[in-house]
Structure formats: structure tokens, C-alpha cells
Design a protein around this motif. Structure first.
Motif, PDB file in Angstrom:
ATOM      1  N   ALA A 226       0.826  -1.210   0.000  1.00  0.00           N
ATOM      2  CA  ALA A 226       0.000   0.000   0.000  1.00  0.00           C
ATOM      3  C   ALA A 226       0.861   1.261   0.000  1.00  0.00           C
ATOM      4  O   ALA A 226       1.937   1.293   0.601  1.00  0.00           O
ATOM      5  N   GLN A 227       0.354   2.297  -0.672  1.00  0.00           N
ATOM      6  CA  GLN A 227       1.066   3.568  -0.767  1.00  0.00           C
ATOM      7  C   GLN A 227       0.413   4.680   0.043  1.00  0.00           C
ATOM      8  O   GLN A 227       1.020   5.731   0.248  1.00  0.00           O
ATOM      9  N   HIS A 228      -0.814   4.456   0.501  1.00  0.00           N
ATOM     10  CA  HIS A 228      -1.538   5.505   1.219  1.00  0.00           C
ATOM     11  C   HIS A 228      -2.295   4.879   2.374  1.00  0.00           C
ATOM     12  O   HIS A 228      -3.025   3.907   2.195  1.00  0.00           O
ATOM     13  N   MET A 229      -2.107   5.433   3.569  1.00  0.00           N
ATOM     14  CA  MET A 229      -2.881   5.005   4.723  1.00  0.00           C
ATOM     15  C   MET A 229      -3.666   6.180   5.264  1.00  0.00           C
ATOM     16  O   MET A 229      -3.145   7.297   5.379  1.00  0.00           O
ATOM     17  N   LEU A 230      -4.939   5.917   5.581  1.00  0.00           N
ATOM     18  CA  LEU A 230      -5.809   6.917   6.190  1.00  0.00           C
ATOM     19  C   LEU A 230      -6.332   6.338   7.495  1.00  0.00           C
ATOM     20  O   LEU A 230      -6.839   5.213   7.528  1.00  0.00           O
ATOM     21  N   VAL A 231      -6.217   7.096   8.573  1.00  0.00           N
ATOM     22  CA  VAL A 231      -6.578   6.581   9.891  1.00  0.00           C
ATOM     23  C   VAL A 231      -7.431   7.590  10.647  1.00  0.00           C
ATOM     24  O   VAL A 231      -7.205   8.795  10.571  1.00  0.00           O
ATOM     25  N   VAL A 232      -8.426   7.084  11.361  1.00  0.00           N
ATOM     26  CA  VAL A 232      -9.230   7.931  12.250  1.00  0.00           C
ATOM     27  C   VAL A 232      -8.485   8.080  13.571  1.00  0.00           C
ATOM     28  O   VAL A 232      -8.289   7.106  14.294  1.00  0.00           O
ATOM     29  N   SER A 233      -8.055   9.275  13.858  1.00  0.00           N
ATOM     30  CA  SER A 233      -7.385   9.579  15.116  1.00  0.00           C
ATOM     31  C   SER A 233      -8.378  10.342  15.989  1.00  0.00           C
ATOM     32  O   SER A 233      -9.515   9.904  16.153  1.00  0.00           O
ATOM     33  N   ALA A 234      -7.990  11.461  16.543  1.00  0.00           N
ATOM     34  CA  ALA A 234      -8.908  12.238  17.385  1.00  0.00           C
ATOM     35  C   ALA A 234      -8.402  13.657  17.520  1.00  0.00           C
ATOM     36  O   ALA A 234      -7.188  13.904  17.515  1.00  0.00           O
ATOM     37  N   MET A 235      -9.319  14.590  17.644  1.00  0.00           N
ATOM     38  CA  MET A 235      -8.953  15.971  17.965  1.00  0.00           C
ATOM     39  C   MET A 235      -8.184  15.971  19.285  1.00  0.00           C
ATOM     40  O   MET A 235      -8.567  15.307  20.247  1.00  0.00           O
ATOM     41  N   GLY A 236      -7.080  16.666  19.313  1.00  0.00           N
ATOM     42  CA  GLY A 236      -6.291  16.722  20.537  1.00  0.00           C
ATOM     43  C   GLY A 236      -5.221  15.660  20.641  1.00  0.00           C
ATOM     44  O   GLY A 236      -4.512  15.596  21.657  1.00  0.00           O
ATOM     45  N   ALA A 237      -5.077  14.820  19.606  1.00  0.00           N
ATOM     46  CA  ALA A 237      -4.035  13.795  19.637  1.00  0.00           C
ATOM     47  C   ALA A 237      -2.668  14.450  19.829  1.00  0.00           C
ATOM     48  O   ALA A 237      -2.283  15.337  19.074  1.00  0.00           O
TER      49      ALA A 237
ATOM     50  N   PRO B 292       4.450   6.736   1.947  1.00  0.00           N
ATOM     51  CA  PRO B 292       4.452   7.722   0.858  1.00  0.00           C
ATOM     52  C   PRO B 292       3.352   8.765   1.057  1.00  0.00           C
ATOM     53  O   PRO B 292       3.571   9.950   0.831  1.00  0.00           O
ATOM     54  N   ARG B 293       2.166   8.304   1.496  1.00  0.00           N
ATOM     55  CA  ARG B 293       1.064   9.196   1.845  1.00  0.00           C
ATOM     56  C   ARG B 293       0.441   8.703   3.146  1.00  0.00           C
ATOM     57  O   ARG B 293       0.157   7.512   3.292  1.00  0.00           O
ATOM     58  N   LEU B 294       0.236   9.607   4.066  1.00  0.00           N
ATOM     59  CA  LEU B 294      -0.402   9.274   5.338  1.00  0.00           C
ATOM     60  C   LEU B 294      -1.393  10.378   5.667  1.00  0.00           C
ATOM     61  O   LEU B 294      -1.032  11.557   5.709  1.00  0.00           O
ATOM     62  N   THR B 295      -2.646   9.999   5.885  1.00  0.00           N
ATOM     63  CA  THR B 295      -3.694  10.965   6.234  1.00  0.00           C
ATOM     64  C   THR B 295      -4.198  10.683   7.634  1.00  0.00           C
ATOM     65  O   THR B 295      -4.662   9.571   7.922  1.00  0.00           O
ATOM     66  N   LEU B 296      -4.106  11.674   8.503  1.00  0.00           N
ATOM     67  CA  LEU B 296      -4.557  11.565   9.885  1.00  0.00           C
ATOM     68  C   LEU B 296      -5.832  12.384  10.028  1.00  0.00           C
ATOM     69  O   LEU B 296      -5.806  13.614   9.932  1.00  0.00           O
ATOM     70  N   ALA B 297      -6.958  11.712  10.219  1.00  0.00           N
ATOM     71  CA  ALA B 297      -8.242  12.384  10.402  1.00  0.00           C
ATOM     72  C   ALA B 297      -8.482  12.593  11.893  1.00  0.00           C
ATOM     73  O   ALA B 297      -8.454  11.630  12.657  1.00  0.00           O
ATOM     74  N   ARG B 298      -8.713  13.839  12.288  1.00  0.00           N
ATOM     75  CA  ARG B 298      -8.882  14.159  13.710  1.00  0.00           C
ATOM     76  C   ARG B 298     -10.269  14.748  13.972  1.00  0.00           C
ATOM     77  O   ARG B 298     -10.420  15.971  14.163  1.00  0.00           O
ATOM     78  N   PRO B 299     -11.299  13.908  14.012  1.00  0.00           N
ATOM     79  CA  PRO B 299     -12.646  14.425  14.249  1.00  0.00           C
ATOM     80  C   PRO B 299     -12.870  14.811  15.708  1.00  0.00           C
ATOM     81  O   PRO B 299     -12.192  14.312  16.608  1.00  0.00           O
ATOM     82  N   SER B 300     -13.832  15.680  15.900  1.00  0.00           N
ATOM     83  CA  SER B 300     -14.339  15.982  17.240  1.00  0.00           C
ATOM     84  C   SER B 300     -15.269  14.834  17.638  1.00  0.00           C
ATOM     85  O   SER B 300     -15.168  13.729  17.104  1.00  0.00           O
ATOM     86  N   MET B 301     -16.188  15.103  18.568  1.00  0.00           N
ATOM     87  CA  MET B 301     -17.124  14.059  18.991  1.00  0.00           C
ATOM     88  C   MET B 301     -17.915  13.537  17.798  1.00  0.00           C
ATOM     89  O   MET B 301     -18.470  14.305  17.012  1.00  0.00           O
ATOM     90  N   LEU B 302     -17.952  12.222  17.656  1.00  0.00           N
ATOM     91  CA  LEU B 302     -18.641  11.592  16.545  1.00  0.00           C
ATOM     92  C   LEU B 302     -20.114  11.393  16.857  1.00  0.00           C
ATOM     93  O   LEU B 302     -20.478  10.940  17.948  1.00  0.00           O
ATOM     94  N   LEU B 303     -20.954  11.712  15.882  1.00  0.00           N
ATOM     95  CA  LEU B 303     -22.389  11.503  16.001  1.00  0.00           C
ATOM     96  C   LEU B 303     -22.806  10.353  15.088  1.00  0.00           C
ATOM     97  O   LEU B 303     -22.249  10.175  14.004  1.00  0.00           O
ATOM     98  N   GLY B 304     -23.798   9.598  15.511  1.00  0.00           N
ATOM     99  CA  GLY B 304     -24.289   8.491  14.702  1.00  0.00           C
ATOM    100  C   GLY B 304     -24.900   7.427  15.594  1.00  0.00           C
ATOM    101  O   GLY B 304     -24.839   7.508  16.822  1.00  0.00           O
TER     102      GLY B 304
END
Length: 213
Positions: free
Chosen positions: A103-114, A139-151
Motif C-alpha cells: 500500500a502507498q496511502h494510509m488513512l486513519v481515524v485519530s482524534a482531535m487533541g491527539a 508515501p502518503r499518510l492521512t490523519l483524520a482528527r474528528p471531534s465528537m462523533l455523532l451516529g
């Protein structure tokens, strides 16, 4: 056609993302190792084992993109050690599996305030996880830092139920975000023209990306 590995596909963000992946014409095959089996769906390879690392080891076909949507709380995990295993060790295992499979790109759910230097245990572990992934030199790394998740969770988290009305009213990155919007933004980022290096998506940026999809 991209080949995808996703962990956390039974969770709040991951379940939305899995549905999006199934409907995305540029995605060829999906490997979704889980602790418990998913409903049988054409196009998904679903090795499952109570030990997620053992399920990950069963993925042997090459992949292009890795999504990791694993996440829990200390209360849900039952102990600090169990939380670290879920939110650090298994995330790193997912990344190592992706690297092994090309794989060349990883995307991960992290957290606001990490932040690995945070005085707060949850934020510190999330920060340490991010640093471990950065050290892998993707090569590519995406760190998603959401606030409180709704659902709609299978099991509601007490603190989130109590605080959700407040977080809906907060401004900027503090404002709560729908899990489906995080999933939409992650897929959009994965399909964007290739950019090298580390990208951090704040909660506001995730919301904005989701609106434009």
C-alpha cells in the motif's frame, strides 16, 4: 482500480466507509478483516477472528490503500492496557500489514487533541499512534482528527449521549461531526490526486470535505 484494506469496518465510521467503498466504481476489491463476521457481500474478503491480528494475517493479496477506523474508549476497553491494544497496537498492525502488501496511502481515524505529550491518557495514546505511523514513512499518510462523533452506535457511550447536545453548538473544530461525514471525507481524500507526505485533516476540514462530495 484500487485494492483496499479496511479495519474497523463494524464500527461507527468504518461501517459508513465500507458502504461507500462498495458503491465506489474506482474500488476493485476490499479486504475487511474483523473480529466478528460481516454479512456476506460480494466484493468483500472478510477474514474474521476474535484476535484481529490473526485476521489481518490472512490478508495476502496486494492492496493500494489502507483505511483504519479502529477506536474505542478506556471505559469500553475495560483497562488502560486493553485501550492501548485497540487504539495503538492494532492500528500499527493494520499499517504494517498494508506496508507488507504494498500500500502507498494510509488513512486513519485519530482524534482531535491527539498529542503524544498530552497529560490526558486518551489524547496521549492517539498521539503516540500517529507518531508510530509517521515513523513508518508512508508515501502518503492521512490523519483524520474528528471531534465528537455523532451516529447510531450499537452500544451507546454514556458520556457522548450526555455531551452530544452541547457539542452540536460549539464552533470550529470543537463542533461534533457525523460519522458518515468523516467516512465521506476520508474516501474523498483517498481518491484525490496523489500528494506525498503527511496530511492532517481537522474536524472542520473533514466537515468541509464531506459537504463537497
Amino acid at each position: 482500480m484500487s485494492q483496499v484494506l479496511i479495519t474497523g469496518a463494524t464500527g461507527l465510521v468504518g461501517s459508513h466507509l465500507l458502504r461507500l467503498l462498495l458503491n465506489e466504481p474506482t474500488i476493485g476489491a476490499i479486504a475487511a478483516p474483523t473480529r466478528r463476521p460481516l454479512p456476506a457481500v460480494e466484493g468483500i474478503f472478510n477474514p474474521h477472528d476474535p484476535q484481529l491480528s490473526d485476521a489481518l494475517a490472512q490478508v495476502v493479496e496486494p492492496v493500494d490503500i489502507v483505511f483504519c477506523c479502529l477506536g474505542t474508549t478506556r471505559r469500553e476497553a475495560g483497562s488502560k492496557e486493553a485501550f492501548i491494544h485497540a487504539d495503538y497496537t492494532l492500528v500499527v498492525d493494520t499499517a504494517l500489514t498494508g506496508r507488507r502488501l504494498g500500500a502507498q496511502h494510509m488513512l486513519v481515524v485519530s482524534a482531535m487533541g491527539a498529542n503524544s505529550r498530552s497529560p490526558f491518557f486518551y489524547n496521549r495514546v492517539k498521539g503516540e499512534m500517529e507518531e508510530a505511523l509517521i515513523a513508518q514513512k508512508w508515501p502518503r499518510l492521512t490523519l483524520a482528527r474528528p471531534s465528537m462523533l455523532l451516529g447510531d452506535r450499537v452500544k451507546q457511550r454514556v458520556n457522548e449521549t450526555i455531551l452530544a447536545p452541547l457539542f452540536r453548538l460549539l464552533p470550529g473544530n470543537w463542533k461534533s461531526i457525523e460519522a458518515r461525514d468523516v467516512a465521506r471525507a476520508m474516501l474523498a481524500e483517498a481518491l484525490r490526486p496523489e500528494r506525498e507526505g503527511v496530511t492532517v485533516l481537522t474536524s472542520s476540514q473533514l466537515r468541509k470535505r464531506a459537504r463537497h462530495e
